[in-house]
Every structure is written in C-alpha cells, then in structure tokens.
Design an enzyme around this catalytic site. Structure first.
Site, short mmCIF file in Angstrom:
data_model
loop_
_atom_site.label_atom_id
_atom_site.label_comp_id
_atom_site.label_asym_id
_atom_site.label_seq_id
_atom_site.Cartn_x
_atom_site.Cartn_y
_atom_site.Cartn_z
N ALA A 26 39.47 -62.23 -42.47
CA ALA A 26 38.51 -63.40 -42.27
C ALA A 26 38.61 -63.61 -40.75
CB ALA A 26 38.67 -64.60 -43.01
N GLU A 75 50.52 -70.29 -51.35
CA GLU A 75 51.51 -71.65 -51.41
C GLU A 75 51.84 -71.95 -49.84
OE1 GLU A 75 54.80 -70.13 -53.71
OE2 GLU A 75 53.38 -69.62 -55.58
N THR A 76 51.15 -71.56 -48.88
CA THR A 76 51.51 -71.75 -47.73
C THR A 76 50.50 -72.63 -46.73
OG1 THR A 76 51.27 -69.62 -46.61
CG2 THR A 76 53.54 -69.95 -47.60
N HIS A 128 48.99 -71.22 -44.43
CA HIS A 128 48.53 -69.81 -43.88
C HIS A 128 46.57 -70.15 -44.35
CE1 HIS A 128 47.76 -66.04 -42.20
NE2 HIS A 128 47.21 -65.49 -43.58
N ASN A 135 27.52 -68.27 -42.61
CA ASN A 135 28.86 -68.19 -42.71
C ASN A 135 29.13 -68.14 -44.39
OD1 ASN A 135 31.68 -68.19 -43.03
ND2 ASN A 135 31.86 -69.95 -41.54
N ARG A 159 31.71 -67.92 -57.36
CA ARG A 159 30.85 -68.19 -56.08
C ARG A 159 30.16 -66.92 -55.43
NH1 ARG A 159 34.09 -72.13 -57.11
NH2 ARG A 159 33.62 -74.16 -56.77
#
Length: 154
Positions: free
Chosen positions: A60, A89-90, A92, A117, A131
C-alpha cells in the site's frame, strides 16, 4: 433531486474512458478479488479492456508513487487504488493506512484526477474478505462517475 444532475446511467457510462489501476500485492488473496470485481464492473459499464491499464506494486505504501507516475504520464480519465492493510500488533498499521491514504489524496488533488481509493483497512482478514468484492465494485463505479463529473465540470 436538485439541479440538472445526470441520471445514474449517464454517470456510470464508461465508454471512451481510460482507467488506470494500481494494485498492491501484499495480502494478494484479497487484492486479487478486489481487482477482479473492479475489472468486471469497469467492463460492465462500457470501459474497453484496452483502455484499462493495470499495474501491481509491492504494498500500500507504494501505491501513491505508481499513481503519481500514471498521473504524470497523462491520458487517464481516472485512477483506482487497490490494497489491503490488516491491523497487526504494532503501530505499523496506522502508519501504512494513514500515509497511503494521504499519498492517494495528494496525487488526486495535485493532478486534479479522480482516484477511487479502495485500499481496505481492516481489523482482521475476515473483515477484509467480507469487503473485498463490494469495494472492488465500488471503486470502479466511483472512478467512472468522478471521471464523467470532472469532464462535465471542465
């Protein structure tokens, strides 16, 4: 409805349009479904296959630079960004989601070029799968409608 807005059929007429698609490969199982739904919808609304330029990038964060290269090249009526970012879990996730969205928006505004987008940002894979098809369809429709709107306004 107010004003002299065109009907839905006119807004979604893809004949004569040239569309560029940038697809992130990360989470490719999801992005491939996004891309197929997008392609199928573009074709169903009259965009000719030869007028669809589809490239892939690693993830991305690389989508905006590819969109920018397409915008600089010119000849596109609209662009589409496809990707899938799933929370981990971060921090990021936030970084990638925010920066990719900001980059897509900046390219659209800098080049006055509509960009749909459809970079999904979800909590987990189940949400992404739920989705993936709908957002691919939505992206194609948004690209066509916005390309026609900007043509009308121009």
């Amino acid at each position: 409805m107010f004003g002299a807005d065109k009907g839905t059929a006119d807004r979604l007429d893809g004949k004569e349009l040239v569309i560029g698609i940038v697809q992130a490969r990360f989470n490719q199982g999801v992005t491939n479904v996004l891309a197929k739904a997008c392609w199928d919808t573009l074709l169903a609304h009259g965009v000719e296959e030869k007028h669809i330029d589809h490239v892939q990038v690693p993830g991305a964060l690389e989508v905006p630079v590819a969109l920018q290269a397409m915008a600089e090249k010119g000849g596109y009526d609209a662009l589409i960004a496809l990707g899938c970012i799933i929370r981990g879990e971060t921090y990021h996730f936030e970084l990638v989601a925010n920066e990719s969205a900001a980059g897509v928006t900046r390219v659209s505004l800098d080049y006055q070029l509509p960009i749909a987008n459809a970079i999904l940002t979800t909590e987990d894979m189940d949400q992404a799968i739920a989705r993936q098809e709908e957002k691919g369809v939505d992206a194609a429709r948004v690209a066509i409608e916005m390309a026609n709107l900007l043509e009308r306004l121009g």
